[in-house]
Design an enzyme around this catalytic site. Structure first.
Site, PDB file in Angstrom:
ATOM      1  N   GLU A 127      28.649  64.689  57.296  1.00  0.00           N
ATOM      2  CA  GLU A 127      27.242  64.368  57.652  1.00  0.00           C
ATOM      3  C   GLU A 127      27.209  63.067  58.439  1.00  0.00           C
ATOM      4  O   GLU A 127      26.466  62.136  58.115  1.00  0.00           O
ATOM      5  CB  GLU A 127      26.399  64.237  56.381  1.00  0.00           C
ATOM      6  N   CYS A 131      17.635  65.738  49.034  1.00  0.00           N
ATOM      7  CA  CYS A 131      17.266  64.369  49.433  1.00  0.00           C
ATOM      8  C   CYS A 131      16.132  64.343  50.468  1.00  0.00           C
ATOM      9  O   CYS A 131      15.269  63.461  50.432  1.00  0.00           O
ATOM     10  CB  CYS A 131      18.485  63.643  49.986  1.00  0.00           C
TER      11      CYS A 131
HETATM   12  O1  FUB Z   1      24.278  61.499  48.873  1.00  0.00           O
HETATM   13  C1  FUB Z   1      22.890  61.520  48.684  1.00  0.00           C
HETATM   14  C2  FUB Z   1      22.239  62.233  49.846  1.00  0.00           C
HETATM   15  O2  FUB Z   1      22.710  63.571  49.895  1.00  0.00           O
HETATM   16  C3  FUB Z   1      22.576  61.665  51.194  1.00  0.00           C
HETATM   17  O3  FUB Z   1      21.772  60.611  51.582  1.00  0.00           O
HETATM   18  C4  FUB Z   1      22.421  62.848  52.062  1.00  0.00           C
HETATM   19  O4  FUB Z   1      23.008  62.703  53.303  1.00  0.00           O
HETATM   20  C5  FUB Z   1      23.043  63.931  51.222  1.00  0.00           C
HETATM   21  O5  FUB Z   1      24.416  63.918  51.362  1.00  0.00           O
HETATM   22 ZN    ZN Z   2      18.437  64.113  53.301  1.00  0.00          ZN
END
Ligand code: FUB
Ligand code: ZN
Length: 645
Positions: free
Chosen positions: A320, A416
């Site tokens: 990501e 999230c």
């Molecule tokens: O790791 C917590 C959240 O989940 C991150 O901010 C997002 O990118 C997802 O990976």
């Molecule tokens: Zn998110």
């Protein structure tokens, strides 16, 4: 230095943004509460179709029986929801919603340990690993979001319990992390605690929280091997380890060196940008030159080399993450909604230190495009990844692009983004006016129908406008002080009170109105021509391509509006300039559609390869909608960057 205005001091009216804030209050927040409370039957993308987030709290509080369920950071979904409620109640009080949220606060208080610790994953599932897997445990990420939520909810309601929860969290974190012997000399793999601590400091004035934030930013990357050593220790102690499969953990966790020495945004995009926002906010308070220098370089890197035209960030789903400079692929990008949100936070904290127009421009870009597309127009379906281009059939068999969807689900196992969307758009009035008391000035950053009173009641500003549906904005400025009105780059032929704006009237992107115990009107009229946008030639993904922007909106085409295959269209800059607009009231709401007389190949054979083709073109109409409105009608294909003729 500029200061954020309390949310309830900026009243929004008007059709576009206030509708969104209403939608969040009336649809998004209630829906999300039901999800968190396991009251939604058709929930998508969850293994057993339950969030369990509130149930985890009940179990931790001893009010229910069972096991923890969900991500290690499932608690943060509740906290971001509470944050959204806090923001919403500040601008739109609602007794019933407050009663519901008060009960959630009671539940959080009941789940919190006497020593202030709270993380239902570790409390219920892995007590042995408390603070022992900072690389992926997310304990401080959750507590950071909890602090943010407590602050907003306290501002809205004055709820003492929520303040007490926050105080206990701060004491707990302080007792465990720090340079002193016996404390942990590291920070969470996922930043956010920095922002939480600073927001708590801003609310309470408790200097301890400021010092703690300094520690968390200073310690990150000081020992780049910190997370590896942690893992090693767990292996030696026969404890379960858990680590995402990324080649370089320290880069993924933004800890390859101390933040003050970082110059390029790298690794996991949300982590990186929450860190940047925390750094900028820290520099705002403590004037740390080294941290600010780093912020400037990181800003330049993300805004000028790694951001999509929509304000999306994060070029790959693998980790990501950010990739190299100018690597902005359209089909395989990530552009997580949370990452654009974090970019807005970073931009705004930079703006408060030095009110350059460029920060507002990015905030606007993200709000109107990348973030807004994060939810459907019904407010209850959400994108996590925001594609810049999709050909659904083409990617269907491509397991490398599993993260890309062309429809918004109503939830995710890693949820999230949905509550982050709610709290951010629900508090977007934060970005309209920002006072600089020392200079008796208020910056008006966005054209939004709204009003405020700032500078200790000395100056009131009102914007009367139907923007973005009409191109007039009347500023009524009353009292004593100065307003710096941002004149966006996309506003052309700008006139104020009928007079054309000359170069001298706009300085550094702002038009100034000063009043001295009087009232002045600055009546803006402007054009928002359809603009053909070209990317820097280093962005190879956009070579020979054109994007379309009008006003703050980036446009896209969807297959539902176009009979021809989207990749067949060829555009010239002039075709784009001559586009026609029609504001239609349709299933998408009130939406400005654009029509471009583009070209398609005449008698295209659809062969895989042409040899010596004698290409002839014919005119074909390409219909576009604002990017934020895409994926609301089941379109399978969508494009932002079109082939140039
Ligand atoms: O790791 C917590 C959240 O989940 C991150 O901010 C997002 O990118 C997802 O990976
Ligand atoms: Zn998110």
């Amino acid at each position: 230095m500029l200061r954020e205005l309390p949310l309830n001091q900026v009243k929004m009216t008007g059709k576009f943004w206030d509708n969104y804030v209403e939608l969040i209050k009336n649809a998004t927040i209630p829906f999300q509460y039901k999800v968190l409370n396991d009251d939604v039957d058709d929930i998508e993308y969850l293994r057993d179709r339950k969030s369990h987030a509130l149930e985890n709290m009940r179990i931790a509080a001893g009010l229910s029986q069972g096991e923890h369920h969900g991500m290690s950071f499932q608690d943060s979904d509740v906290y971001k929801w509470l944050d959204a409620v806090g923001c919403s109640l500040q601008v739109k009080p609602d007794k019933e919603l407050q009663e519901t949220a008060d009960k959630v606060v009671d539940l959080i208080a009941a789940a919190q340990q006497a020593d202030g610790y709270i993380d239902t994953y570790f409390q219920l599932k892995e007590p042995r690993l408390k603070y022992r897997m900072m690389y992926l445990g997310h304990e401080l990420y959750c507590m950071g979001h909890l602090l943010e939520a407590c602050v907003e909810y306290y501002k809205a309601t004055g709820n003492q319990k929520v303040l007490e929860i926050a105080r206990k969290v701060v004491d707990q974190v302080d007792s465990k992390f720090g340079y002193e012997e016996g404390k942990i000399h590291g920070s969470d793999g996922h930043p956010v605690i920095e922002l939480g601590l600073l927001k708590y400091y801003e609310l309470t004035g408790d200097e301890k929280a400021l010092r703690m934030c300094e520690f968390h930013i200073d310690i990150r990357g000081k020992d780049p091997d910190f997370y590896n050593k942690e893992m090693q220790r767990n292996i030696e102690d026969n404890l379960p380890i858990d680590m995402v499969d990324v080649a370089d953990k320290t880069e993924y966790l933004c800890a390859y060196t101390q933040p003050k020495n970082q110059r390029e945004v790298k690794g996991h995009a949300v982590r990186m940008l929450y860190l940047c926002a925390g750094m900028a906010r820290l520099a705002y308070h403590n004037h740390d030159k080294e941290v600010y220098e780093a912020c400037l370089a990181l800003w330049d890197n993300v805004a000028n080399k790694k951001m999509y035209i929509t304000g999306g960030v994060g070029s790959t789903g693998i980790g990501e993450a950010f990739t190299g400079n100018y690597d902005l692929p359209n089909e395989s990008m990530y552009c997580e909604t949370c990452a654009s949100i974090a970019l807005v936070f970073f931009a705004y904290d930079m703006f408060k230190i030095d009110p350059k127009e460029e920060y507002l421009e990015v905030i606007e870009r993200c709000l109107y495009n990348g973030i807004l597309a994060g939810a459907s127009l019904d407010g209850v379906h959400f994108f996590y990844v925001n594609p810049m281009e999709i050909h659904a059939d083409m990617i269907a068999g491509n397991k490398n692009l599993y993260w890309i969807k062309h429809i918004r689900p109503n939830w995710y196992s890693c949820a999230c983004c949905p509550p982050n969307f709610a709290r951010t758009i629900g508090s977007m009035n934060r970005y309209i006016y920002t006072p600089d008391a020392e200079n008796n000035t208020v910056y008006a950053g966005l054209f939004v129908e709204s009003e405020t009173t700032a500078l200790d009641g000395k100056l009131s500003i009102k914007q009367e406008t139907a923007f973005p549906y009409e191109n007039t904005v009347k500023f009524i400025v009353k009292g004593t002080g100065t307003v710096k009105i941002r004149v966006p780059f996309w506003a052309k032929d700008v006139k104020v009170n009928g007079e054309a704006l000359c170069c001298n009237c706009v300085k550094d992107g702002y038009y100034t109105v000063t009043v001295n115990d009087e009232e002045k009107v600055a009546d803006f009229t402007f054009e928002t021509p359809v603009m053909a946008v070209k990317a820097n030639p280093m962005v190879t993904a956009d070579a020979n391509r054109i994007a379309v922007q009008k006003g703050p909106f980036v446009y896209c085409a969807e297959s539902v509006d176009n009979e021809k295959t989207l990749t067949d269209f060829r555009l010239t800059v002039d075709d784009v300039k001559n586009a026609t607009m029609e504001v239609a009231d349709c299933e998408l709401g009130t939406v400005p559609f654009l029509t471009i007389n583009a070209k398609v190949e005449k008698g295209c054979t659809k062969r895989l390869y042409h040899y010596n083709p004698e290409t002839e073109y014919e005119t074909a109409q390409l219909k576009l909608i604002p990017y934020y409105a895409w994926a609301n009608r089941g379109a399978k294909d969508m494009m932002v960057w079109f082939h140039q003729l």
